[in-house]
Design a protein around this motif. Sequence first.
Motif, mmCIF file in Angstrom:
data_model
loop_
_atom_site.group_PDB
_atom_site.id
_atom_site.type_symbol
_atom_site.label_atom_id
_atom_site.label_comp_id
_atom_site.label_asym_id
_atom_site.label_seq_id
_atom_site.Cartn_x
_atom_site.Cartn_y
_atom_site.Cartn_z
ATOM 1 N N VAL A 5 0.861 -1.184 0.000
ATOM 2 C CA VAL A 5 0.000 0.000 0.000
ATOM 3 C C VAL A 5 0.895 1.230 0.000
ATOM 4 O O VAL A 5 1.769 1.360 0.868
ATOM 5 C CB VAL A 5 -0.956 0.018 1.206
ATOM 6 N N VAL A 6 0.686 2.115 -0.959
ATOM 7 C CA VAL A 6 1.519 3.311 -1.108
ATOM 8 C C VAL A 6 0.622 4.538 -1.065
ATOM 9 O O VAL A 6 -0.420 4.579 -1.726
ATOM 10 C CB VAL A 6 2.292 3.278 -2.441
ATOM 11 N N ALA A 7 1.015 5.537 -0.279
ATOM 12 C CA ALA A 7 0.289 6.801 -0.242
ATOM 13 C C ALA A 7 1.025 7.820 -1.101
ATOM 14 O O ALA A 7 2.262 7.828 -1.149
ATOM 15 C CB ALA A 7 0.154 7.309 1.190
ATOM 16 N N LEU A 474 -9.890 7.728 -2.356
ATOM 17 C CA LEU A 474 -9.694 7.180 -3.699
ATOM 18 C C LEU A 474 -8.441 6.318 -3.703
ATOM 19 O O LEU A 474 -7.382 6.739 -3.224
ATOM 20 C CB LEU A 474 -9.549 8.318 -4.719
ATOM 21 N N LYS A 475 -8.570 5.121 -4.250
ATOM 22 C CA LYS A 475 -7.438 4.209 -4.358
ATOM 23 C C LYS A 475 -7.354 3.649 -5.768
ATOM 24 O O LYS A 475 -8.373 3.425 -6.430
ATOM 25 C CB LYS A 475 -7.562 3.062 -3.352
ATOM 26 N N ALA A 476 -6.112 3.431 -6.213
ATOM 27 C CA ALA A 476 -5.866 2.805 -7.509
ATOM 28 C C ALA A 476 -5.159 1.483 -7.267
ATOM 29 O O ALA A 476 -4.120 1.434 -6.597
ATOM 30 C CB ALA A 476 -5.011 3.714 -8.390
ATOM 31 N N SER A 526 9.917 -9.511 -2.962
ATOM 32 C CA SER A 526 9.686 -9.605 -4.407
ATOM 33 C C SER A 526 9.007 -8.348 -4.932
ATOM 34 O O SER A 526 8.255 -7.672 -4.209
ATOM 35 C CB SER A 526 8.820 -10.831 -4.709
ATOM 36 N N THR A 527 9.292 -8.043 -6.191
ATOM 37 C CA THR A 527 8.629 -6.912 -6.847
ATOM 38 C C THR A 527 7.462 -7.404 -7.701
ATOM 39 O O THR A 527 7.193 -6.890 -8.780
ATOM 40 C CB THR A 527 9.625 -6.144 -7.721
ATOM 41 N N THR A 528 6.771 -8.403 -7.206
ATOM 42 C CA THR A 528 5.581 -8.923 -7.890
ATOM 43 C C THR A 528 4.402 -8.888 -6.932
ATOM 44 O O THR A 528 4.569 -8.731 -5.718
ATOM 45 C CB THR A 528 5.804 -10.363 -8.379
ATOM 46 N N GLY A 529 3.203 -9.021 -7.483
ATOM 47 C CA GLY A 529 2.007 -9.054 -6.665
ATOM 48 C C GLY A 529 1.205 -7.776 -6.744
ATOM 49 O O GLY A 529 1.606 -6.792 -7.385
ATOM 50 N N PRO A 530 0.049 -7.719 -6.098
ATOM 51 C CA PRO A 530 -0.831 -6.553 -6.162
ATOM 52 C C PRO A 530 -0.301 -5.376 -5.358
ATOM 53 O O PRO A 530 0.465 -5.549 -4.400
ATOM 54 C CB PRO A 530 -2.141 -7.070 -5.582
ATOM 55 N N MET A 531 -0.728 -4.192 -5.749
ATOM 56 C CA MET A 531 -0.313 -2.968 -5.075
ATOM 57 C C MET A 531 -1.475 -1.990 -5.092
ATOM 58 O O MET A 531 -2.199 -1.892 -6.087
ATOM 59 C CB MET A 531 0.895 -2.361 -5.781
ATOM 60 N N THR A 532 -1.653 -1.277 -3.999
ATOM 61 C CA THR A 532 -2.701 -0.259 -3.908
ATOM 62 C C THR A 532 -2.066 1.102 -3.689
ATOM 63 O O THR A 532 -1.239 1.271 -2.787
ATOM 64 C CB THR A 532 -3.680 -0.553 -2.754
ATOM 65 N N VAL A 533 -2.436 2.053 -4.504
ATOM 66 C CA VAL A 533 -1.945 3.420 -4.385
ATOM 67 C C VAL A 533 -3.070 4.276 -3.802
ATOM 68 O O VAL A 533 -4.151 4.385 -4.401
ATOM 69 C CB VAL A 533 -1.505 3.978 -5.747
ATOM 70 N N THR A 534 -2.839 4.856 -2.635
ATOM 71 C CA THR A 534 -3.832 5.714 -1.979
ATOM 72 C C THR A 534 -3.613 7.157 -2.426
ATOM 73 O O THR A 534 -2.543 7.733 -2.195
ATOM 74 C CB THR A 534 -3.735 5.603 -0.454
#
Length: 568
Positions: A5-7, A474-476, A526-534
Amino acid sequence: MRKIVVAVALLFAVSSQSQQGRKSEAIPQPNAVAPPPPLVEKIDVSVVNVDVTVTDRRGQPVSGLTRDDFEIFEDDKLQAISNFYAVDSGQPKIDTRASGADANPSADRFRRKVLVLIDNQNTTPHGRNVALDRLVEFIDGHFDDGRYDWSIATIDKRIHMVLPMTSSKKVLHNVVAEVRRTGTLNAIRAPMQHGEFDIASISAASAGNKGGRDLNEVVETNRNLTTENTIDIFSDELSLKEQSIFAKSSTESILEAERAFGNLEGRKIILLVTGYLPLGTQSPLNRGSSRGVLDADTQYTTRLNNELAEMRDLLVREANVSNTSLYIISSEGLDMNMSDGINPMAAGPAPGSNAIDTSSMLWLAKETGGAYLPGNRIDQSLVDFDRRSGAFYSLGYSPLHSDDGHYYKLKVNVKKHRDYRLDYRYGYSSAPTDMQIIRAISSPLGAAMQQSTVPISLTFGEPVYRGIVALIPLKAAMSMDSLQYISDGNGSRTRLHVYVSIFDSEGRNLTVAKSFADIAVKANESTTGPMTVTIPPLALSKGTYKIVVAVRDELTDHIGVATKRLEL
């Protein structure tokens, strides 16, 4: 599966003019922060590409030219041509002197990306539908040959995307059939005719004479009657004012289309199907009027003409900034009665005539590297469009200045053949990627026109109300796999540039904001997998909105675009 999760932090927000002065929709913005330094120092070699169509005196394409036959000037300074391709039917012939990436251009570099822009404001339903029928026949013959991508938008009071870039003939036919069933505003076919004819019409109507009187008699009788001259001037002023209103509406719609192309690669084309674009000049000087009335009318007409000139200049500049050519097809064909007074040397009406001034369409097309294709055979106009847009020379040079966003003028010559006709864009702006993305997503067509290579999706949280304003989380969501990273002993890192554009229910852009997200992954992860941008919360009042979010990988410049409807 691990999830990151990244803001993000807001860099800036730009409110559009449509938002100004609308207190009920005022959007408070978070405090802006300074942009971070780049992750890596890039040495970008900018190349300005200028596509040039060359025809001889008979209008036939000229083939066989080489880079040594051309010279190109930027602001009157000769430039060294670094890239050169001769393109035929959308396919480049490789220049043996090119090296590196220039020797093998991407498949999209010369592919024609066409936005068919149907003007429902300045056409008749019959003329538009005939043009659409011929257009569908043409597209059917060029849909599967791999040389075109097609999309369709319409203009009424605003611009509407009705078909994003598609590869489905069935969808295309369904969309065109739907457009044919709609009406047109047909609000202005041509400027009101000037001169004493209007006085004659008013006089005849006043006298109850449906047939009217002899024109010469009316002119002689009423030449010095201030009242009737004033009526004439007043009616013309209404016509001019109406023309100005619809010119602004048409200009805004075409500008939106031009900006939507900003960040795309390829041979970008707007194929405008219109009857009459109300951007021609007007003259008050061919009427017999009292001196005071004529002076006032001259001042009014001059002011409106200046406004029209500014609109024409803006259309040319914005098209050239996006490297987009305007091809204009007349849906109404040639009107011989109205074109008798055309001055062929100026492409406009001869002094004192009642001909429609179509010179604006001619010069808009020419100065953007396109063509104005009037005529009663729309099928032949489309064949001409195919020939002109598919056979050209692509010249490239590296300017000495940085991407400063300034507008520079271009001039191209064929050295030993000054009699050849050259069509190319008359200028360009060295706009950085950030600026082009912001220009694109500020257009209601922008999201549909972008080539999204980074898949993302949007989710809204529950709104938190502060008075009449709601804060909407809002999240991407995206995959880490779609990004490129810099790796070292401390782990991997990358950066996303995040852009948010907000549109109201009528398609007006309210604001565009930019932010960024730094992503750091530990060495043992790892640099794989899902990510959420807040993303910073949206602050909006009650209403319906379209939210557009674009993300750009700083290392590769790959982008992802997503849209979502929001109702409060």
